[in-house]
Design a protein around this motif. Structure first.
Motif: not given
Length: 500
Positions: A243, A246, A258, A280, A282
């Protein structure tokens, strides 16, 4: 062993070796404090008490990564220290035997020894000379064996702190003090398995040493964070690293996703609640975030949203829905440890007309099934007691649950709750769980959906336990704190809902 080898061992500076190991011991004692400081600083930044925004979250992610590496270093040095202490013991014993052998050679002054002798002090008969020679060889053998053990300990100490994937030789030429057998062995970062069942992933993780686990978290966070079956706390740590990266290195959907996840995590922690980033995706705009510790909770609720929901726009609402049910469960059973999961790990239909088809539910159902299997497998692998798991589906989310039931194996859930669903594929007895509940408000327009769109529903008794609703509830009101339905949802999660 030649006399020259004995002389080399006798000349070792054991006192200096002891001082060096003691210094390393002192340094190692201070590392856990640095790890705690970095970890605390990361949590403070993540909570947004003194600094907030993307830059703060990026800094928190960097501190989390530093904290992880500090933990890796601490673990490696602790293991290395134990080996170095063993090295001191073995080296001292080798030197003692070598010094005795050299003293014997110095006294006898003759024999087949390639050593530098002082002036002989005694003359020996033939029998005495043979006995002295035998004693010298015995002492030399002891020195050789203890020196080899010292070399092995040195090699293992070097391996403990070596760069993963590389051989870390003890000294140029692979020897220590001229003694063979001391070359290092490689430490390899374990490969994170892909395409395996959650049970296999959980077993893989449990087999890793503590050091290997720390190395994988630091070196392969994206692969580890995506692996169902790994404990939630580990996936959370790995996903937070992803995260943080990102937020500074991605754009478009990945960046928006994110940012939304990071903002919700910060908001939860600012309010004193524990958050875990369980999943996640993303690039696809997917995520799953928990309130509470999924690894240790007595009851876990998993909430599947319906049509038109995205992480960027709606994660906050789903987290609020999950929180409302969690609060109701805690009220129904005071002292119960509860965790709720806002599960947005599938691409919902963007429009109502898209919800008439089950293709997205089919993909989402397989993903949901893997999530539930992963939660169960992580508990089994860590020998933790199972949690009561309840899966909630709102609107099209109920269709996703239906598809999860159709996935191979039994659904790893104790109960299913569907709210405002457009139809199910069969009666409660077909849904692989002991408890099935439904809530459908009288004026909810979902009742207008034809029965053959997603199986059937109708007014027939299909074995569902009905939950209370208000007449004025609309399609999106089921989790409202001012309606009786959310109270019933909490009682189901707590396992206290009255039997019909």
């Amino acid at each position: 062993m030649s006399g020259a080898d004995v002389q080399t061992i006798a000349d070792w500076d054991i006192a200096a070796l002891r001082r060096t190991v003691a210094d390393l011991d002192d340094a190692t004692d201070g590392l856990p404090g640095w790890h705690r400081l970095l970890n605390d600083a990361s949590h403070v930044l993540s909570a947004g008490h003194i600094w907030s925004g993307p830059a703060a979250l990026s800094a928190a992610g960097a501190l989390t990564e530093l904290s992880s590496m500090a933990a890796v270093v601490t673990t490696r040095l602790a293991a290395s220290l134990w080996d170095l202490q063993r090295l001191v013991v073995e080296a001292a014993a080798a030197q003692e035997a070598a010094e005795e052998a050299m003293a014997l050679a110095a006294v006898t002054g003759n024999g087949p020894y390639s050593v530098v002798l002082s002036h002989p002090q005694v003359d020996l008969t033939g029998g005495q000379q043979e006995a002295a020679a035998a004693r010298f060889e015995a002492l030399s053998e002891i020195a050789r064996q203890r020196a080899a053990q010292a070399a092995l300990a040195a090699a293992e100490a070097t391996e403990d702190v070596g760069e993963p994937g590389h051989v870390a030789p003890l000294a140029p030429g692979g020897g220590y003090g001229g003694i063979p057998g001391s070359s290092g062995r490689p430490i390899v970062v374990p490969d994170v398995p892909t395409g395996v069942a959650p049970e296999a992933a959980a077993a893989w993780w449990a087999r890793l040493s503590a050091m290997e686990q720390l190395v994988v978290v630091a070196r392969a966070p994206q692969a580890l964070g995506a692996l169902a079956g790994v404990p939630a706390r580990v996936r959370d740590q790995a996903n937070r690293t992803v995260l943080a990266r990102a937020l500074t290195g991605c754009s478009g959907t990945a960046r928006e996703t994110a940012a939304a996840v990071a903002a919700q995590v910060a908001e939860l922690e600012k309010g004193g609640q524990q958050a875990q980033v369980l999943e996640l995706g993303l690039d696809e705009g997917l995520a799953a975030v928990s309130i509470g510790d999924v690894d240790t909770a007595d009851a876990v609720g998993v909430f599947v949203p319906g049509t038109g929901n995205t992480v960027a726009d709606d994660l906050d609402d789903l987290i609020d829905d999950a929180a409302a049910v969690g609060e109701a469960a805690e009220a129904a059973a005071p002292g119960l440890a509860v965790a709720t999961v806002a599960w947005m790990s599938y691409r919902t239909p963007p429009r109502l007309r898209d919800a008439a088809f089950s293709d997205r539910a089919h993909v989402g159902g397989r993903a949901l099934d893997a999530t539930l299997d992963g939660l169960a497998a992580a508990r089994v692998a860590s020998c933790a007691p199972p949690a009561r798991v309840v899966t909630y589906g709102h609107s099209y989310g109920a269709v996703v649950i239906d598809e999860a039931v159709d996935a191979p194996g039994d659904l790893a859930s104790d109960a299913i709750v569907v709210a405002a669903d457009p139809g199910m594929d069969g009666p409660a007895s077909d849904l692989e769980v002991d408890e099935v509940y439904r809530a459908r408000a009288p004026l909810d327009p979902i009742r207008l959906v034809p029965d053959d769109v997603h199986g059937w529903y109708g007014d027939d008794d299909l074995g569902f336990t009905e939950l209370p609703t208000d007449w004025g509830m609309g399609h999106s009101d089921y989790y409202g704190r001012d309606h009786p339905t959310v109270t019933a949802f909490g009682e189901v999660l707590a396992g206290t809902f009255p039997a019909e």
